[in-house]
Design a protein around this motif. Structure first.
Motif, PDB file in Angstrom:
ATOM      1  N   ASN A  16      25.181 121.718  59.760  1.00  0.00           N
ATOM      2  CA  ASN A  16      25.912 121.027  60.486  1.00  0.00           C
ATOM      3  C   ASN A  16      24.878 120.427  61.571  1.00  0.00           C
ATOM      4  N   HIS A  17      24.697 119.498  61.383  1.00  0.00           N
ATOM      5  CA  HIS A  17      23.030 118.872  61.236  1.00  0.00           C
ATOM      6  C   HIS A  17      23.469 117.331  62.697  1.00  0.00           C
ATOM      7  N   PHE A  18      23.774 117.490  63.730  1.00  0.00           N
ATOM      8  CA  PHE A  18      24.119 117.045  64.134  1.00  0.00           C
ATOM      9  C   PHE A  18      22.866 116.043  64.351  1.00  0.00           C
ATOM     10  N   CYS A  19      21.923 114.592  64.578  1.00  0.00           N
ATOM     11  CA  CYS A  19      21.003 114.433  65.310  1.00  0.00           C
ATOM     12  C   CYS A  19      20.833 114.486  66.482  1.00  0.00           C
ATOM     13  N   LEU A  22      21.081 107.206  53.922  1.00  0.00           N
ATOM     14  CA  LEU A  22      22.035 106.222  55.748  1.00  0.00           C
ATOM     15  C   LEU A  22      23.406 106.805  55.178  1.00  0.00           C
ATOM     16  N   ASP A  23      23.618 107.427  54.519  1.00  0.00           N
ATOM     17  CA  ASP A  23      24.895 108.323  54.153  1.00  0.00           C
ATOM     18  C   ASP A  23      25.071 109.775  54.054  1.00  0.00           C
ATOM     19  N   ASN A  24      26.178 110.517  54.116  1.00  0.00           N
ATOM     20  CA  ASN A  24      25.515 111.410  53.737  1.00  0.00           C
ATOM     21  C   ASN A  24      26.513 112.080  52.492  1.00  0.00           C
ATOM     22  N   HIS A  25      27.355 111.001  52.257  1.00  0.00           N
ATOM     23  CA  HIS A  25      27.843 111.218  50.704  1.00  0.00           C
ATOM     24  C   HIS A  25      29.161 111.569  50.056  1.00  0.00           C
ATOM     25  N   TYR A  26      28.749 113.213  50.183  1.00  0.00           N
ATOM     26  CA  TYR A  26      29.481 114.285  49.976  1.00  0.00           C
ATOM     27  C   TYR A  26      29.979 114.894  51.387  1.00  0.00           C
ATOM     28  N   PRO A  27      31.646 114.870  50.777  1.00  0.00           N
ATOM     29  CA  PRO A  27      32.239 115.810  51.886  1.00  0.00           C
ATOM     30  C   PRO A  27      31.547 116.539  53.070  1.00  0.00           C
ATOM     31  N   HIS A  28      32.133 116.985  54.554  1.00  0.00           N
ATOM     32  CA  HIS A  28      31.359 117.824  54.867  1.00  0.00           C
ATOM     33  C   HIS A  28      31.995 118.971  54.640  1.00  0.00           C
ATOM     34  N   TYR A  85      31.399 121.400  57.406  1.00  0.00           N
ATOM     35  CA  TYR A  85      31.521 122.263  59.056  1.00  0.00           C
ATOM     36  C   TYR A  85      31.806 123.298  58.804  1.00  0.00           C
ATOM     37  N   ALA A  86      30.970 123.950  58.270  1.00  0.00           N
ATOM     38  CA  ALA A  86      30.724 125.479  58.286  1.00  0.00           C
ATOM     39  C   ALA A  86      31.003 126.216  59.912  1.00  0.00           C
ATOM     40  N   GLN A  87      31.201 127.610  59.745  1.00  0.00           N
ATOM     41  CA  GLN A  87      31.266 128.085  60.953  1.00  0.00           C
ATOM     42  C   GLN A  87      30.921 128.656  61.130  1.00  0.00           C
ATOM     43  N   ASP A 138      24.033 127.072  61.857  1.00  0.00           N
ATOM     44  CA  ASP A 138      24.151 126.044  62.383  1.00  0.00           C
ATOM     45  C   ASP A 138      22.952 125.298  61.236  1.00  0.00           C
TER      46      ASP A 138
END
Lengths: 279, 179
Positions: A94-97, A118-124, A126-128, A143
Protein backbone atom coordinates in the motif's frame (compact mmCIF):
# COMPACT_ATOMS: atom_id res chain seq x y z
CA UNK A 1 41.00 -11.74 -10.74
CA UNK A 2 40.40 -8.44 -12.47
CA UNK A 3 39.65 -7.44 -16.02
CA UNK A 4 37.11 -5.66 -18.17
CA UNK A 5 33.52 -6.38 -19.08
CA UNK A 6 31.28 -4.62 -21.57
CA UNK A 7 28.02 -3.06 -20.33
CA UNK A 8 25.79 -1.44 -22.95
CA UNK A 9 28.80 -0.59 -25.09
CA UNK A 10 30.98 0.74 -22.28
CA UNK A 11 34.14 -1.05 -21.21
CA UNK A 12 33.90 -1.37 -17.43
CA UNK A 13 36.88 -2.53 -15.37
CA UNK A 14 36.33 -4.74 -12.36
CA UNK A 15 38.41 -5.92 -9.46
CA UNK A 16 38.65 -9.17 -7.56
CA UNK A 17 35.37 -10.28 -5.96
CA UNK A 18 33.11 -7.71 -7.60
CA UNK A 19 29.72 -8.68 -8.98
CA UNK A 20 28.48 -7.16 -12.23
CA UNK A 21 26.29 -4.65 -10.39
CA UNK A 22 29.18 -3.51 -8.17
CA UNK A 23 31.58 -3.18 -11.10
CA UNK A 24 28.94 -1.13 -12.90
CA UNK A 25 28.13 1.01 -9.86
CA UNK A 26 31.78 1.76 -9.20
CA UNK A 27 32.24 2.82 -12.82
CA UNK A 28 29.12 5.01 -12.76
CA UNK A 29 26.90 2.77 -14.85
CA UNK A 30 23.54 2.47 -13.09
CA UNK A 31 21.70 -0.84 -13.03
CA UNK A 32 18.45 -0.49 -10.99
CA UNK A 33 18.14 -2.48 -7.76
CA UNK A 34 16.27 -2.50 -4.46
CA UNK A 35 17.37 -5.58 -2.50
CA UNK A 36 21.07 -4.95 -3.12
CA UNK A 37 23.26 -2.74 -0.93
CA UNK A 38 27.01 -2.16 -1.20
CA UNK A 39 28.80 -4.07 1.54
CA UNK A 40 26.03 -6.62 1.93
CA UNK A 41 26.10 -10.21 0.74
CA UNK A 42 24.29 -10.69 -2.60
CA UNK A 43 20.66 -11.71 -2.22
CA UNK A 44 19.01 -11.57 -5.66
CA UNK A 45 15.33 -11.34 -4.71
CA UNK A 46 13.91 -8.19 -6.31
CA UNK A 47 15.08 -9.09 -9.85
CA UNK A 48 15.23 -5.43 -10.87
CA UNK A 49 18.89 -5.80 -11.78
CA UNK A 50 18.18 -8.56 -14.28
CA UNK A 51 20.52 -8.20 -17.26
CA UNK A 52 21.55 -10.31 -20.24
CA UNK A 53 25.07 -11.61 -19.88
CA UNK A 54 26.47 -13.17 -23.04
CA UNK A 55 22.86 -13.67 -24.12
CA UNK A 56 21.65 -15.33 -20.91
CA UNK A 57 19.43 -13.77 -18.26
CA UNK A 58 21.06 -13.21 -14.88
CA UNK A 59 20.74 -10.99 -11.82
CA UNK A 60 23.63 -8.53 -11.89
CA UNK A 61 23.84 -8.45 -8.08
CA UNK A 62 24.65 -12.15 -7.76
CA UNK A 63 26.76 -12.89 -10.84
CA UNK A 64 30.51 -12.37 -10.42
CA UNK A 65 32.08 -10.06 -12.98
CA UNK A 66 34.31 -11.91 -15.45
CA UNK A 67 36.69 -10.76 -18.13
CA UNK A 68 35.09 -10.34 -21.54
CA UNK A 69 31.44 -10.54 -20.43
CA UNK A 70 29.01 -8.72 -22.73
CA UNK A 71 26.22 -7.30 -20.58
CA UNK A 72 23.00 -5.73 -21.89
CA UNK A 73 21.16 -3.72 -19.25
CA UNK A 74 19.59 -0.64 -20.79
CA UNK A 75 17.55 -2.33 -23.51
CA UNK A 76 13.85 -1.50 -24.01
CA UNK A 77 12.70 -5.02 -23.15
CA UNK A 78 14.67 -5.15 -19.89
CA UNK A 79 13.52 -1.65 -18.94
CA UNK A 80 9.94 -2.70 -19.70
CA UNK A 81 10.28 -5.76 -17.47
CA UNK A 82 11.76 -3.60 -14.69
CA UNK A 83 8.81 -1.24 -14.93
CA UNK A 84 6.39 -4.15 -14.61
CA UNK A 85 8.30 -5.53 -11.59
CA UNK A 86 8.17 -2.11 -9.94
CA UNK A 87 4.45 -1.83 -10.64
CA UNK A 88 3.89 -5.22 -9.02
CA UNK A 89 5.70 -4.01 -5.91
CA UNK A 90 3.40 -0.99 -5.76
CA UNK A 91 0.13 -2.92 -6.10
CA UNK A 92 1.12 -5.71 -3.69
CA UNK A 93 1.73 -3.24 -0.88
CA UNK A 94 0.00 0.00 0.00
CA UNK A 95 2.25 2.74 -1.31
CA UNK A 96 0.50 6.09 -1.01
CA UNK A 97 3.40 8.46 -1.61
CA UNK A 98 1.59 11.72 -0.75
CA UNK A 99 0.96 10.45 2.79
CA UNK A 100 4.38 8.82 3.34
CA UNK A 101 7.07 10.70 5.23
CA UNK A 102 9.76 8.84 3.24
CA UNK A 103 8.57 10.42 -0.02
CA UNK A 104 11.54 12.01 -1.77
CA UNK A 105 13.98 9.82 0.16
CA UNK A 106 12.43 6.53 -0.94
CA UNK A 107 14.42 4.21 -3.18
CA UNK A 108 11.32 2.39 -4.41
CA UNK A 109 9.81 5.69 -5.51
CA UNK A 110 13.09 6.82 -7.07
CA UNK A 111 13.47 3.57 -9.01
CA UNK A 112 9.90 4.00 -10.27
CA UNK A 113 10.77 7.53 -11.41
CA UNK A 114 13.82 6.12 -13.17
CA UNK A 115 11.64 3.55 -14.92
CA UNK A 116 9.27 6.34 -16.01
CA UNK A 117 6.47 4.52 -14.20
CA UNK A 118 3.37 6.70 -14.64
CA UNK A 119 0.74 4.19 -13.52
CA UNK A 120 0.46 0.98 -11.52
CA UNK A 121 -0.92 -1.08 -14.42
CA UNK A 122 -2.20 -4.01 -12.30
CA UNK A 123 -5.29 -4.24 -10.06
CA UNK A 124 -4.45 -3.22 -6.51
CA UNK A 125 -4.36 -5.79 -3.72
CA UNK A 126 -4.99 -3.26 -0.91
CA UNK A 127 -3.45 -5.84 1.41
CA UNK A 128 -4.47 -5.65 5.05
CA UNK A 129 -1.31 -5.08 7.06
CA UNK A 130 -0.93 -3.74 10.58
CA UNK A 131 1.41 -1.03 11.75
CA UNK A 132 3.77 -1.69 14.66
CA UNK A 133 4.39 1.58 16.48
CA UNK A 134 5.12 -0.10 19.82
CA UNK A 135 8.83 0.76 19.95
CA UNK A 136 9.70 4.16 21.45
CA UNK A 137 12.11 5.08 18.62
CA UNK A 138 11.28 2.92 15.60
CA UNK A 139 8.07 2.38 13.63
CA UNK A 140 7.18 -0.37 11.17
CA UNK A 141 4.49 0.25 8.58
CA UNK A 142 4.05 -3.19 7.04
CA UNK A 143 2.04 -1.57 4.19
CA UNK A 144 5.31 -0.50 2.59
CA UNK A 145 7.45 -3.62 3.05
CA UNK A 146 8.70 -5.04 -0.25
CA UNK A 147 10.46 -8.04 1.35
CA UNK A 148 13.90 -7.02 0.15
CA UNK A 149 15.36 -8.72 3.24
CA UNK A 150 17.77 -5.82 3.87
CA UNK A 151 16.61 -5.35 7.48
CA UNK A 152 16.88 -9.10 8.04
CA UNK A 153 20.44 -9.12 6.70
CA UNK A 154 21.41 -5.91 8.49
CA UNK A 155 20.23 -7.19 11.85
CA UNK A 156 21.91 -10.55 11.42
CA UNK A 157 25.11 -9.62 9.59
CA UNK A 158 25.79 -6.07 10.78
CA UNK A 159 24.09 -5.74 14.18
CA UNK A 160 24.52 -9.35 15.33
CA UNK A 161 20.96 -9.44 16.68
CA UNK A 162 18.66 -11.39 14.33
CA UNK A 163 15.61 -9.18 15.02
CA UNK A 164 13.80 -9.67 11.70
CA UNK A 165 12.69 -12.58 9.56
CA UNK A 166 10.47 -13.22 6.55
CA UNK A 167 7.70 -15.76 7.20
CA UNK A 168 5.07 -17.32 4.94
CA UNK A 169 4.95 -17.57 1.19
CA UNK A 170 3.25 -15.78 -1.69
CA UNK A 171 0.46 -13.44 -0.64
CA UNK A 172 0.88 -14.61 2.96
CA UNK A 173 4.51 -13.53 3.12
CA UNK A 174 5.21 -11.10 5.96
CA UNK A 175 7.99 -9.48 7.92
CA UNK A 176 8.09 -10.93 11.43
CA UNK A 177 9.80 -9.70 14.58
CA UNK A 178 11.88 -11.99 16.74
CA UNK A 179 10.42 -11.17 20.17
CA UNK A 180 8.13 -12.96 22.66
CA UNK A 181 5.15 -10.77 21.73
CA UNK A 182 6.04 -10.37 18.05
CA UNK A 183 6.14 -6.62 18.71
CA UNK A 184 9.12 -4.42 18.01
CA UNK A 185 9.13 -3.00 21.55
CA UNK A 186 10.02 -6.42 22.97
CA UNK A 187 12.84 -7.07 20.49
CA UNK A 188 16.54 -6.28 20.85
CA UNK A 189 16.53 -3.58 18.17
CA UNK A 190 17.98 -0.17 18.99
CA UNK A 191 17.67 3.07 17.05
CA UNK A 192 21.46 2.96 16.48
CA UNK A 193 21.24 -0.39 14.70
CA UNK A 194 21.88 -0.51 10.98
CA UNK A 195 18.62 -2.44 10.59
CA UNK A 196 16.69 0.65 11.68
CA UNK A 197 18.11 2.70 8.81
CA UNK A 198 18.56 0.29 5.92
CA UNK A 199 14.96 0.10 4.61
CA UNK A 200 14.74 1.29 0.99
CA UNK A 201 11.05 2.27 1.43
CA UNK A 202 9.07 3.86 4.25
CA UNK A 203 8.41 0.52 5.98
CA UNK A 204 10.92 1.01 8.82
CA UNK A 205 11.06 4.59 10.03
CA UNK A 206 12.91 6.27 12.87
CA UNK A 207 10.44 8.26 14.90
CA UNK A 208 10.78 12.04 15.25
CA UNK A 209 12.89 12.24 12.09
CA UNK A 210 10.14 13.03 9.59
CA UNK A 211 10.28 16.21 7.59
CA UNK A 212 13.73 17.20 8.87
CA UNK A 213 14.38 17.83 5.18
CA UNK A 214 11.37 19.56 3.62
CA UNK A 215 9.74 18.19 0.48
CA UNK A 216 11.67 19.51 -2.49
CA UNK A 217 15.01 19.25 -0.69
CA UNK A 218 15.13 15.49 -0.24
CA UNK A 219 17.64 13.11 -1.78
CA UNK A 220 15.81 12.20 -4.95
CA UNK A 221 14.14 15.59 -5.41
CA UNK A 222 17.43 16.97 -6.70
CA UNK A 223 19.27 13.91 -7.90
CA UNK A 224 17.97 10.90 -9.82
CA UNK A 225 18.74 7.54 -8.26
CA UNK A 226 21.06 6.76 -11.16
CA UNK A 227 23.37 9.47 -9.80
CA UNK A 228 22.89 8.76 -6.10
CA UNK A 229 23.52 5.02 -6.43
CA UNK A 230 26.75 5.30 -8.38
CA UNK A 231 30.19 6.17 -7.05
CA UNK A 232 31.06 8.22 -10.12
CA UNK A 233 28.98 10.55 -12.26
CA UNK A 234 26.48 8.66 -14.29
CA UNK A 235 27.66 7.58 -17.72
CA UNK A 236 25.35 7.24 -20.66
CA UNK A 237 26.29 4.91 -23.46
CA UNK A 238 28.01 6.79 -26.22
CA UNK A 239 29.15 9.70 -24.05
CA UNK A 240 32.78 10.32 -23.16
CA UNK A 241 33.13 8.33 -19.98
CA UNK A 242 36.79 7.92 -19.31
CA UNK A 243 36.27 4.28 -20.20
CA UNK A 244 36.74 3.08 -23.76
CA UNK A 245 33.76 1.82 -25.70
CA UNK A 246 33.45 -1.90 -26.32
CA UNK A 247 32.88 -3.42 -29.69
CA UNK A 248 29.31 -2.45 -30.61
CA UNK A 249 29.12 -5.16 -33.27
CA UNK A 250 29.60 -7.81 -30.64
CA UNK A 251 26.95 -6.16 -28.49
CA UNK A 252 24.47 -5.99 -31.36
CA UNK A 253 25.09 -9.65 -32.21
CA UNK A 254 24.49 -10.61 -28.61
CA UNK A 255 21.23 -8.63 -28.53
CA UNK A 256 20.12 -10.17 -31.82
CA UNK A 257 20.61 -13.66 -30.43
CA UNK A 258 17.96 -12.80 -27.84
CA UNK A 259 15.35 -11.75 -30.39
CA UNK A 260 16.55 -8.16 -30.53
CA UNK A 261 16.18 -5.62 -27.75
CA UNK A 262 13.02 -4.06 -29.18
CA UNK A 263 11.01 -7.19 -29.95
CA UNK A 264 9.15 -7.63 -26.65
CA UNK A 265 8.63 -3.90 -26.09
CA UNK A 266 7.13 -3.33 -29.51
CA UNK A 267 4.78 -6.26 -29.07
CA UNK A 268 3.32 -5.12 -25.75
CA UNK A 269 3.02 -1.34 -26.05
CA UNK A 270 -0.21 -0.21 -27.77
CA UNK A 271 -0.03 2.56 -30.37
CA UNK A 272 -1.02 6.03 -29.26
CA UNK A 273 -4.68 6.91 -29.89
CA UNK A 274 -5.28 9.22 -32.82
CA UNK A 275 -6.94 12.38 -31.54
CA UNK A 276 -7.79 13.63 -35.02
CA UNK A 277 -9.35 10.48 -36.43
CA UNK A 278 -10.71 8.70 -33.40
CA UNK A 279 -9.66 5.30 -32.14
CA UNK B 1 -10.78 27.66 -39.20
CA UNK B 2 -10.23 24.19 -37.79
CA UNK B 3 -12.76 22.91 -35.25
CA UNK B 4 -11.64 23.31 -31.68
CA UNK B 5 -10.61 20.30 -29.64
CA UNK B 6 -13.20 19.40 -27.04
CA UNK B 7 -12.09 18.67 -23.49
CA UNK B 8 -14.20 17.33 -20.62
CA UNK B 9 -13.07 17.11 -17.00
CA UNK B 10 -14.58 15.70 -13.85
CA UNK B 11 -13.71 14.82 -10.28
CA UNK B 12 -14.78 11.45 -8.90
CA UNK B 13 -13.48 10.58 -5.41
CA UNK B 14 -11.03 13.44 -5.41
CA UNK B 15 -10.51 16.81 -3.76
CA UNK B 16 -10.46 19.02 -6.89
CA UNK B 17 -6.79 19.73 -6.17
CA UNK B 18 -5.93 18.42 -9.64
CA UNK B 19 -8.40 20.88 -11.19
CA UNK B 20 -6.78 23.66 -9.15
CA UNK B 21 -3.39 22.59 -10.48
CA UNK B 22 -4.80 22.60 -14.02
CA UNK B 23 -5.83 26.23 -13.53
CA UNK B 24 -2.28 26.94 -12.37
CA UNK B 25 -1.14 26.89 -15.99
CA UNK B 26 -2.09 30.58 -15.61
CA UNK B 27 -1.73 32.73 -18.73
CA UNK B 28 -1.23 29.61 -20.82
CA UNK B 29 -5.01 29.15 -20.39
CA UNK B 30 -5.45 31.89 -22.99
CA UNK B 31 -3.26 30.02 -25.46
CA UNK B 32 -5.19 26.85 -24.68
CA UNK B 33 -8.49 28.63 -25.28
CA UNK B 34 -7.41 29.33 -28.86
CA UNK B 35 -7.52 25.65 -29.70
CA UNK B 36 -9.86 23.96 -27.20
CA UNK B 37 -13.36 24.32 -25.82
CA UNK B 38 -14.72 22.72 -22.69
CA UNK B 39 -17.58 20.27 -22.55
CA UNK B 40 -18.53 18.93 -19.12
CA UNK B 41 -16.27 20.44 -16.44
CA UNK B 42 -16.59 22.55 -13.30
CA UNK B 43 -16.03 25.56 -15.58
CA UNK B 44 -19.15 24.94 -17.67
CA UNK B 45 -21.55 23.22 -15.25
CA UNK B 46 -22.73 20.88 -18.05
CA UNK B 47 -24.35 17.81 -16.50
CA UNK B 48 -23.45 15.12 -19.02
CA UNK B 49 -20.37 14.65 -21.13
CA UNK B 50 -20.91 14.79 -24.90
CA UNK B 51 -18.58 13.54 -27.65
CA UNK B 52 -15.11 14.85 -26.77
CA UNK B 53 -11.51 14.53 -27.87
CA UNK B 54 -9.93 14.48 -24.41
CA UNK B 55 -11.35 13.52 -21.02
CA UNK B 56 -9.52 14.32 -17.79
CA UNK B 57 -10.53 12.18 -14.81
CA UNK B 58 -9.52 13.23 -11.32
CA UNK B 59 -10.18 11.02 -8.30
CA UNK B 60 -10.79 7.35 -7.73
CA UNK B 61 -14.01 5.38 -7.92
CA UNK B 62 -15.86 5.14 -4.60
CA UNK B 63 -19.56 4.93 -5.49
CA UNK B 64 -22.05 3.92 -8.18
CA UNK B 65 -22.26 7.44 -9.62
CA UNK B 66 -18.47 7.50 -10.08
CA UNK B 67 -18.75 4.27 -12.11
CA UNK B 68 -21.53 5.78 -14.24
CA UNK B 69 -19.65 9.03 -14.89
CA UNK B 70 -16.43 7.19 -15.67
CA UNK B 71 -18.16 4.92 -18.19
CA UNK B 72 -19.88 7.94 -19.75
CA UNK B 73 -16.50 9.63 -20.18
CA UNK B 74 -14.99 6.50 -21.69
CA UNK B 75 -17.86 6.16 -24.14
CA UNK B 76 -17.59 9.79 -25.24
CA UNK B 77 -13.87 10.65 -25.07
CA UNK B 78 -11.38 9.57 -27.72
CA UNK B 79 -8.57 9.93 -25.20
CA UNK B 80 -9.07 9.39 -21.49
CA UNK B 81 -6.43 10.58 -19.01
CA UNK B 82 -6.22 9.52 -15.35
CA UNK B 83 -5.17 12.63 -13.48
CA UNK B 84 -3.42 12.43 -10.12
CA UNK B 85 -2.73 9.89 -7.40
CA UNK B 86 -6.40 9.18 -6.53
CA UNK B 87 -7.27 8.29 -10.13
CA UNK B 88 -4.12 6.19 -10.49
CA UNK B 89 -4.05 4.23 -7.21
CA UNK B 90 -7.07 5.35 -5.19
CA UNK B 91 -5.02 7.88 -3.23
CA UNK B 92 -6.12 9.12 0.17
CA UNK B 93 -9.79 8.08 -0.31
CA UNK B 94 -8.52 4.50 -0.69
CA UNK B 95 -7.26 4.59 2.89
CA UNK B 96 -10.80 3.57 3.83
CA UNK B 97 -10.16 0.25 2.08
CA UNK B 98 -8.53 -1.02 5.25
CA UNK B 99 -11.80 -0.79 7.17
CA UNK B 100 -15.19 -2.39 6.63
CA UNK B 101 -17.61 -0.10 4.80
CA UNK B 102 -20.14 -0.63 7.61
CA UNK B 103 -17.60 0.56 10.19
CA UNK B 104 -16.86 3.67 8.11
CA UNK B 105 -20.57 4.54 7.91
CA UNK B 106 -21.12 3.91 11.62
CA UNK B 107 -18.14 6.06 12.54
CA UNK B 108 -19.17 8.91 10.26
CA UNK B 109 -22.92 9.00 10.85
CA UNK B 110 -23.70 7.20 14.10
CA UNK B 111 -20.88 6.61 16.56
CA UNK B 112 -18.50 9.46 15.80
CA UNK B 113 -17.79 12.21 18.32
CA UNK B 114 -20.13 15.18 17.89
CA UNK B 115 -22.62 13.38 15.61
CA UNK B 116 -26.05 14.98 15.96
CA UNK B 117 -29.21 13.00 15.09
CA UNK B 118 -27.28 9.77 14.33
CA UNK B 119 -28.54 7.81 11.33
CA UNK B 120 -27.07 6.12 8.27
CA UNK B 121 -28.21 8.18 5.24
CA UNK B 122 -30.56 6.23 2.99
CA UNK B 123 -32.16 7.92 0.00
CA UNK B 124 -32.63 6.85 -3.63
CA UNK B 125 -30.91 10.08 -4.64
CA UNK B 126 -27.71 9.05 -2.91
CA UNK B 127 -25.27 6.89 -4.89
CA UNK B 128 -24.40 3.58 -3.29
CA UNK B 129 -20.90 3.30 -1.88
CA UNK B 130 -18.59 0.61 -3.23
CA UNK B 131 -16.94 -1.67 -0.69
CA UNK B 132 -13.54 -0.38 -1.82
CA UNK B 133 -12.23 2.75 -3.52
CA UNK B 134 -10.70 1.76 -6.84
CA UNK B 135 -8.36 3.40 -9.37
CA UNK B 136 -10.03 4.32 -12.65
CA UNK B 137 -7.96 1.90 -14.75
CA UNK B 138 -9.66 -1.01 -12.97
CA UNK B 139 -13.05 0.11 -14.36
CA UNK B 140 -12.32 1.38 -17.91
CA UNK B 141 -9.39 1.54 -20.29
CA UNK B 142 -7.20 4.57 -19.66
CA UNK B 143 -4.94 5.97 -22.38
CA UNK B 144 -2.58 8.16 -20.36
CA UNK B 145 -1.68 8.76 -16.73
CA UNK B 146 -0.60 12.00 -15.05
CA UNK B 147 1.07 11.13 -11.73
CA UNK B 148 1.24 13.55 -8.81
CA UNK B 149 -0.78 14.78 -5.88
CA UNK B 150 -1.60 16.93 -7.71
CA UNK B 151 0.26 16.79 -11.04
CA UNK B 152 1.95 20.15 -11.50
CA UNK B 153 0.63 22.74 -13.93
CA UNK B 154 3.59 21.95 -16.17
CA UNK B 155 2.50 18.32 -16.33
CA UNK B 156 -0.94 19.40 -17.56
CA UNK B 157 0.67 21.70 -20.09
CA UNK B 158 3.02 19.00 -21.38
CA UNK B 159 0.21 16.51 -21.89
CA UNK B 160 -2.36 18.86 -23.40
CA UNK B 161 0.00 20.73 -25.71
CA UNK B 162 1.38 17.41 -27.00
CA UNK B 163 -2.07 15.93 -27.64
CA UNK B 164 -3.35 19.12 -29.29
CA UNK B 165 -0.34 19.04 -31.61
CA UNK B 166 -0.99 15.38 -32.37
CA UNK B 167 2.06 14.11 -30.51
CA UNK B 168 2.33 11.27 -28.03
CA UNK B 169 2.75 12.99 -24.63
CA UNK B 170 5.93 12.22 -22.75
CA UNK B 171 6.96 13.61 -19.40
CA UNK B 172 10.43 15.02 -18.72
CA UNK B 173 12.11 13.19 -15.83
CA UNK B 174 11.98 16.19 -13.49
CA UNK B 175 8.18 16.38 -13.76
CA UNK B 176 7.55 12.78 -12.68
CA UNK B 177 6.44 12.95 -9.04
CA UNK B 178 3.99 10.89 -7.03
CA UNK B 179 3.56 13.39 -4.20
Amino acid sequence: MSGTLCIDGIAVPFSDGQTIIEAARTAGVYIPYLCHRPGYAPYGSCKLCTVKVNGRTNTACTLPAADGQTVISNSPDLQHDRQRITQMLFVEGNHFCPSCEKSGNCQLQAVAYHQNMLDNHYPHFYAQREMDASHPDILIDHDRCIFCNLCVRASKEKDGKDVFGIAGRGIHKRLVINSPSGKLKDSEISVDDEAAHVCPTGAILVKRSAYLAPIGERIYDGHPISEVACEKAVIKAGEASGYPSCDPTKLAESAQQNGGPDSHYAATMPPAPDIKHGR
Amino acid sequence: MAAKIKIATTSLAGCFGCHMSFLDIDERLLKLADSVEFDRSPLTDIEHCGPCDIGLIEGGVCNSENVHVLREFRANCKILIAVGACAINGGLPALRNFFKLEDCLLEAYQDGIGVDNPQIPSDPELPLLLDKVRPVHEIVKIDYFMPGCPPSADVFWHYLSALIEGRDPTLPYELVHYD
